[in-house]
Design a protein around this motif. Structure first.
Motif, PDB file in Angstrom:
ATOM      1  N   VAL A   1      19.301 -21.439   6.556  1.00 16.64           N
ATOM      2  CA  VAL A   1      20.200 -22.272   7.211  1.00 16.64           C
ATOM      3  C   VAL A   1      19.658 -22.222   8.637  1.00 16.64           C
ATOM      4  N   GLU A   2      19.253 -23.279   9.255  1.00 17.65           N
ATOM      5  CA  GLU A   2      18.703 -23.308  10.471  1.00 17.65           C
ATOM      6  C   GLU A   2      19.808 -23.756  11.503  1.00 17.65           C
ATOM      7  N   ILE A   3      20.206 -23.009  12.547  1.00 13.69           N
ATOM      8  CA  ILE A   3      21.192 -23.282  13.529  1.00 13.69           C
ATOM      9  C   ILE A   3      20.461 -23.234  14.910  1.00 13.69           C
ATOM     10  N   PRO A   4      20.942 -23.938  15.841  1.00 14.06           N
ATOM     11  CA  PRO A   4      20.533 -24.297  17.227  1.00 14.06           C
ATOM     12  C   PRO A   4      20.727 -22.705  17.838  1.00 14.06           C
ATOM     13  N   ALA A   5      19.666 -22.537  18.772  1.00  8.78           N
ATOM     14  CA  ALA A   5      19.627 -21.183  19.377  1.00  8.78           C
ATOM     15  C   ALA A   5      20.786 -21.141  20.529  1.00  8.78           C
ATOM     16  N   GLU A   6      21.404 -22.132  20.639  1.00  9.95           N
ATOM     17  CA  GLU A   6      22.746 -22.155  21.474  1.00  9.95           C
ATOM     18  C   GLU A   6      23.776 -21.738  20.864  1.00  9.95           C
ATOM     19  N   ILE A   7      23.889 -21.732  19.687  1.00 13.46           N
ATOM     20  CA  ILE A   7      25.101 -21.315  18.986  1.00 13.46           C
ATOM     21  C   ILE A   7      24.762 -19.832  18.583  1.00 13.46           C
ATOM     22  N   PHE A   8      23.686 -19.549  18.228  1.00 14.47           N
ATOM     23  CA  PHE A   8      23.238 -18.258  18.081  1.00 14.47           C
ATOM     24  C   PHE A   8      23.765 -17.162  19.191  1.00 14.47           C
ATOM     25  N   ALA A   9      23.248 -17.911  20.609  1.00 14.55           N
ATOM     26  CA  ALA A   9      23.713 -17.069  21.766  1.00 14.55           C
ATOM     27  C   ALA A   9      25.123 -16.961  21.925  1.00 14.55           C
ATOM     28  N   GLN A  10      25.818 -18.102  21.579  1.00 17.66           N
ATOM     29  CA  GLN A  10      27.333 -18.085  22.001  1.00 17.66           C
ATOM     30  C   GLN A  10      28.009 -17.035  20.997  1.00 17.66           C
ATOM     31  N   ALA A  11      27.401 -17.190  19.686  1.00 14.72           N
ATOM     32  CA  ALA A  11      28.038 -16.143  18.680  1.00 14.72           C
ATOM     33  C   ALA A  11      27.871 -14.757  19.179  1.00 14.72           C
ATOM     34  N   MET A  12      26.920 -14.416  19.606  1.00 24.84           N
ATOM     35  CA  MET A  12      26.434 -13.243  19.956  1.00 24.84           C
ATOM     36  C   MET A  12      27.498 -12.380  21.079  1.00 24.84           C
ATOM     37  N   LYS A  13      27.617 -13.478  22.088  1.00 27.27           N
ATOM     38  CA  LYS A  13      28.497 -13.369  23.301  1.00 27.27           C
ATOM     39  C   LYS A  13      29.886 -12.906  22.860  1.00 27.27           C
ATOM     40  N   ALA A  14      30.530 -13.766  21.676  1.00 28.78           N
ATOM     41  CA  ALA A  14      31.675 -13.716  21.224  1.00 28.78           C
ATOM     42  C   ALA A  14      32.055 -12.564  20.490  1.00 28.78           C
TER      43      ALA A  14
END
Length: 77
Positions: free
Chosen positions: A62-75
């Motif tokens: 599954v490919e996801i935008p880098a932006e959502i990965f960064a947001q998830a790591m912060k959350a």
């Protein structure tokens, strides 16, 4: 640990909590936390062939935008 998908290993469906989403409603790339101490990622399906990989049964990419990965790591930190 087994290489079988969680749906085979676990009988009950996981309880999901949205960690982050690009649209806020879960209808676009989204990261979920489960009650199994795991995460589910909703994104765009990429075939193993297109990625040049040989995946075992029950797995997919599954490919996801880098932006959502960064947001998830912060959350989750």
């Amino acid at each position: 640990m087994t290489n079988q998908p969680l749906t085979v290993v676990q009988n009950a469906s996981p309880q999901l909590t949205i960690v982050t989403s690009l649209c806020g409603s879960g209808t676009c790339p989204t990261v979920y936390k489960t009650d199994r101490d795991t995460y589910l990622v909703q994104g765009y399906t990429v075939t193993a062939r297109d990625a040049g990989l040989d995946l075992p049964a029950g797995e997919q990419l599954v490919e996801i935008p880098a932006e959502i990965f960064a947001q998830a790591m912060k959350a989750i930190n």
